[in-house]
Structures are given as C-alpha cells and as structure tokens.
Scaffold this active site. Structure first.
Site, PDB file in Angstrom:
ATOM      1  N   SER A 191      29.622  61.769  -4.949  1.00 42.01           N
ATOM      2  CA  SER A 191      29.889  62.963  -4.139  1.00 42.01           C
ATOM      3  C   SER A 191      28.806  64.013  -4.410  1.00 42.01           C
ATOM      4  CB  SER A 191      31.268  63.510  -4.530  1.00 42.01           C
ATOM      5  OG  SER A 191      31.564  64.655  -3.777  1.00 42.01           O
ATOM      6  N   THR A 215      29.501  60.332  13.926  1.00 41.49           N
ATOM      7  CA  THR A 215      28.124  60.823  13.920  1.00 41.49           C
ATOM      8  C   THR A 215      27.760  61.307  12.518  1.00 41.49           C
ATOM      9  OG1 THR A 215      28.318  61.444  16.219  1.00 41.49           O
ATOM     10  CG2 THR A 215      26.545  62.513  14.980  1.00 41.49           C
ATOM     11  N   CYS A 246      41.595  70.033  -9.239  1.00 40.39           N
ATOM     12  CA  CYS A 246      42.266  69.387  -8.105  1.00 40.39           C
ATOM     13  C   CYS A 246      43.758  69.231  -8.301  1.00 40.39           C
ATOM     14  CB  CYS A 246      41.672  68.000  -7.852  1.00 40.39           C
ATOM     15  SG  CYS A 246      39.907  68.013  -7.749  1.00 40.39           S
TER      16      CYS A 246
HETATM   17  N1  PLP Z   1      36.703  61.319  -8.341  1.00 38.33           N
HETATM   18  C1  PLP Z   1      36.454  62.151  -9.358  1.00 38.33           C
HETATM   19  C2  PLP Z   1      36.299  61.600 -10.749  1.00 38.33           C
HETATM   20  C3  PLP Z   1      36.343  63.526  -9.132  1.00 38.33           C
HETATM   21  O1  PLP Z   1      36.110  64.356 -10.166  1.00 38.33           O
HETATM   22  C4  PLP Z   1      36.505  64.021  -7.809  1.00 38.33           C
HETATM   23  C5  PLP Z   1      36.451  65.472  -7.551  1.00 38.33           C
HETATM   24  O2  PLP Z   1      36.824  66.276  -8.360  1.00 38.33           O
HETATM   25  C6  PLP Z   1      36.741  63.101  -6.769  1.00 38.33           C
HETATM   26  C7  PLP Z   1      36.820  61.766  -7.084  1.00 38.33           C
HETATM   27  C8  PLP Z   1      36.874  63.559  -5.354  1.00 38.33           C
HETATM   28  O3  PLP Z   1      35.616  63.887  -4.816  1.00 38.33           O
HETATM   29  P1  PLP Z   1      35.462  64.807  -3.526  1.00 38.33           P
HETATM   30  O4  PLP Z   1      35.778  66.195  -3.933  1.00 38.33           O
HETATM   31  O5  PLP Z   1      34.044  64.645  -3.096  1.00 38.33           O
HETATM   32  O6  PLP Z   1      36.402  64.265  -2.481  1.00 38.33           O
END
Ligand code: PLP
Length: 388
Positions: free
Chosen positions: A206, A244, A332
């Site tokens: 990401s 796209t 998150c």
């Molecule tokens: N996987 C891990 C280990 C992460 O730390 C995160 C984001 O905090 C994600 C997946 C999700 O990524 P994204 O925010 O790009 O959807």
C-alpha cells in the site's frame, strides 16, 4: 494547531507524502489526462506511464512486471489474494494467525464461510509471532488430509512491528505445496524485500505507508498463478482487476518506492536511532513498562504497554493537545480494544501506545515526546495504581 507544527509519530497508520512524489504525479493530474485504454496518443501517454510504473516497481522487487496488479490499497490486495486463492488456485483450507490485520482476518472469516472451508490459527509465541513448530504441524496434518492450504501471514505486525520468519514459512509452504500470501503492507517500502528470494507467492502493498498517495497499492502474484478478477468490468490489469487505472497515484507509488529503496540505509539508520532513543529513555523513566516490539522488529515501530492506566484515550487527547500524534494500538481498530494486544496478554491491566516513526522525524521531537510523557504519565499511573 497546524499539521506541520505537530509531532507526527503515527507513521504505521499513514505517512506524509514526499514532495518529490507529488511532483511526479502532477503531470498526470493536469496535462496527461487520457484514459490508458484509449487507442490514441492522449491515451497512449498515460498507458506508458502506468506500464513504466509497473516496470519500476517490479524491478525493485526483482519480479516480472506482469506479476504486479494495481489495486486500491492493502485492504483490496489482501481480499483479492485470499479470494482468488480459494476460487482459482484450489486452496481448501486456510492457515493464518489471530494477529493479522483486520483486512486479512475479516476476509478470511468471510471467504471461508462463502467457500465452506476450515481455518486454522497458528499458535503464537510471546512476541505474537507464528510458532514455527505449530505451523509445521498444522501444514503436515492438513496436507495429510488432502487439503491444499492457503497460508496468509503478515511480514511485520502493524501494531508491534514484530517480524514473521517468512523464509522459513515459505520453505515449508513449498514442501507442502501450499500457497503463501504475505501481507507486506508495513514492510514494502521500509525493507529491501526481494520477493523471489523470500519465496512469497502473493504479497500485498500500500503506497500511503511509504510516503506515496492514499488509495493505491498492488498485489504481487507469482507469474505461475493466474487469478481471475475480484472486480469485474472493463478488463483492465490484463483481466485481473477492472476499472480505469488511477494513473497519477500509480506513478506516485512507483516514485515513492524508488525513493524508499534508494535511501533505505540512510533512513533506516536515522529512524532506528529515534526508536532506540525513545525506547531506552521510556524504560529509564517508567520501569514498569513493557516493550512489545521485540529484538526482531521493524525499525519504525515501537509499541509500549503501560500498566495501571485505565483511560488511554485521555492520555492520547492530552498528548494531542501538546501537538503529539500517536496511536493506541493501531489506527484502524476504530476505538475497539486491540485484538493484537489481547493475543499478547496485554488486555485488561495494560494500555498500549504505538509510536511509529518516519524520515521526517527528528531527535528533538523525541525529546519533546519524552518530556510530555514524563509530564503526563505519573499522574495517570499513580491515580489508578492507588485505586487498585
Ligand atoms: N495490512 C496491514 C498490515 C496494514 O497495516 C494496513 C493498514 O493499516 C492494511 C493491511 C490496509 O491497508 P490500506 O489502508 O491500504 O487498505
């Protein structure tokens, strides 16, 4: 308070975009606006930019360009990897761990139910890392029962930074003909990953975790595996992912990854110095803390658990009032207590702060954070320990 006056130590949640990345993106937000699928010169210019970005990323990771599929970020990449392994690659059992990011854990639960297959959660050691003996045992048992396993384990944990021994995992996956997906969202861009050497067959990344734009990422899928689409539509990304292309962000992601590889040693040294300084000074000031980031952890993450603080949110607000941005566990979890800390046995009597650093942090900022912690914490700790 202005953002540029803040001390931002929440880089595992997201990073500040590098100005050089923005510069690389700007032409594709202004002059070069063509649809990469259009069959004319305005379209060809953006098609070239997308393919050049794919090539730059693939070269850095030492893989073929066609094995990079652009997505909207880590969450989509993880969903795609898990779903396609079950639908397209014949996997009928999943081995994972309870400390994966929710983008893996919730996808595993959802798709396992959809495909009516079982899930095994590998035992964790004291650092929350997959226990190698238990992992080996699980693979052996499942394979003996004619199961083809999808193994999905993260490279570095987003709350503790602790590394999984992926080379060891991948060699066992090879032995038992399992597919290995690795959530590398916290490490790609922070670690010189050479995917073929590590033996990973699918890897998620990401851009916003390594000073690139948000809402763009990629899934690496080994060229021998051919996933069908997760998202259907116009057949972009060679039929693997319709829609796209997010041209400017894809260009920005390639630039960000290139910069991170170029400056890796310099930034690693700087950031490790910040982490070590904060860790040792916190240990000196608060003898009862527990450092959850072990010796084999990502240099940019420091997870610290404090006993006797009941309301971590209050501490985070007070730190924020002093201009210090950190996170309790992960960003998150949306206020829920951390599933990772629960697995580490830190739930209940401990509260945790994750400090995560970037190339933009300084030693002066670390000194200010320490002063703030020394100022705020004793009152909070003694109030609650006295009540106990
Ligand atoms: N996987 C891990 C280990 C992460 O730390 C995160 C984001 O905090 C994600 C997946 C999700 O990524 P994204 O925010 O790009 O959807």
């Amino acid at each position: 308070m202005k953002q540029n006056q803040s001390i931002y130590l929440d880089n595992a949640a997201t990073t500040q975009m590098d100005e050089q990345v923005l510069e690389a993106m700007m032409p594709y937000l202004t002059s070069y606006y063509g649809n990469p699928s259009s069959k004319h010169s305005i379209g060809w210019s953006t098609r070239m930019a997308v393919e050049l970005a794919r090539n730059r990323i693939a070269t850095l990771l030492n893989v073929k360009s066609k094995s990079i599929i652009f997505t909207s970020g880590g969450t989509e990449s993880n969903n795609m990897a898990i779903y396609t392994a079950l639908r397209d690659f014949g996997c009928d059992h999943i081995i994972t761990s309870k400390v994966e990011h929710h983008a893996v854990l919730h996808s595993v639960e959802h798709y396992a139910e959809q495909f009516k297959i079982g899930v095994s959660y590998v035992k964790l050691d004291k650092d929350g890392v997959a226990d190698q003996n238990d992992f080996s045992r699980l693979l052996e048992i499942k394979t003996a029962h004619d199961k083809k396993c999808l193994v999905t384990l993260m490279h570095a944990n987003n709350e503790t930074g602790n590394f999984t021994e992926i080379r060891w995992i991948s060699s066992l996956c090879k032995k038992y003909n399992a597919i290995f997906h690795c959530d590398c969202v916290q490490t790609i861009g922070h670690y010189p990953l050479n995917l073929p050497t590590e033996g990973i067959q699918m890897a998620s990344a990401s851009a916003h975790k390594f000073h690139g734009p948000k809402g763009v990422g990629f899934l690496y899928v080994h060229e021998d595996l051919q996933p069908s689409a997760l998202i259907y539509g116009g057949g972009q990304e060679r039929g693997h992912r319709a829609g796209t292309e997010n041209v400017a962000s894809i260009v920005g992601m390639a630039e960000a990854l290139q910069l991170s590889y170029k400056n890796y040693s310099k930034h690693r040294e700087l950031i490790s110095g910040l982490k070590n300084a904060l860790a040792s000074n916190l240990r000196d000031a608060f003898s009862s803390i527990v450092i959850n980031s072990c010796g084999h952890a990502l240099y940019s993450v420091l997870s610290v658990s404090f006993p006797y603080i009941e309301n971590i949110e209050f501490l985070l607000i007070q730190l924020n009032q002093k201009g210090i941005c950190v996170s309790g566990g992960s960003a998150c979890s949306g206020g829920d207590s951390s599933h990772v800390m629960k697995e580490l046995g830190r739930a209940g009597s401990y509260e945790t702060i994750r400090f995560s650093f970037s190339k933009y942090n300084t030693q002066d900022e670390i000194k200010s954070v320490l002063e703030a912690m020394k100022d705020l914490l004793p009152a909070l700790i003694s109030q609650n320990s006295n009540q106990n």
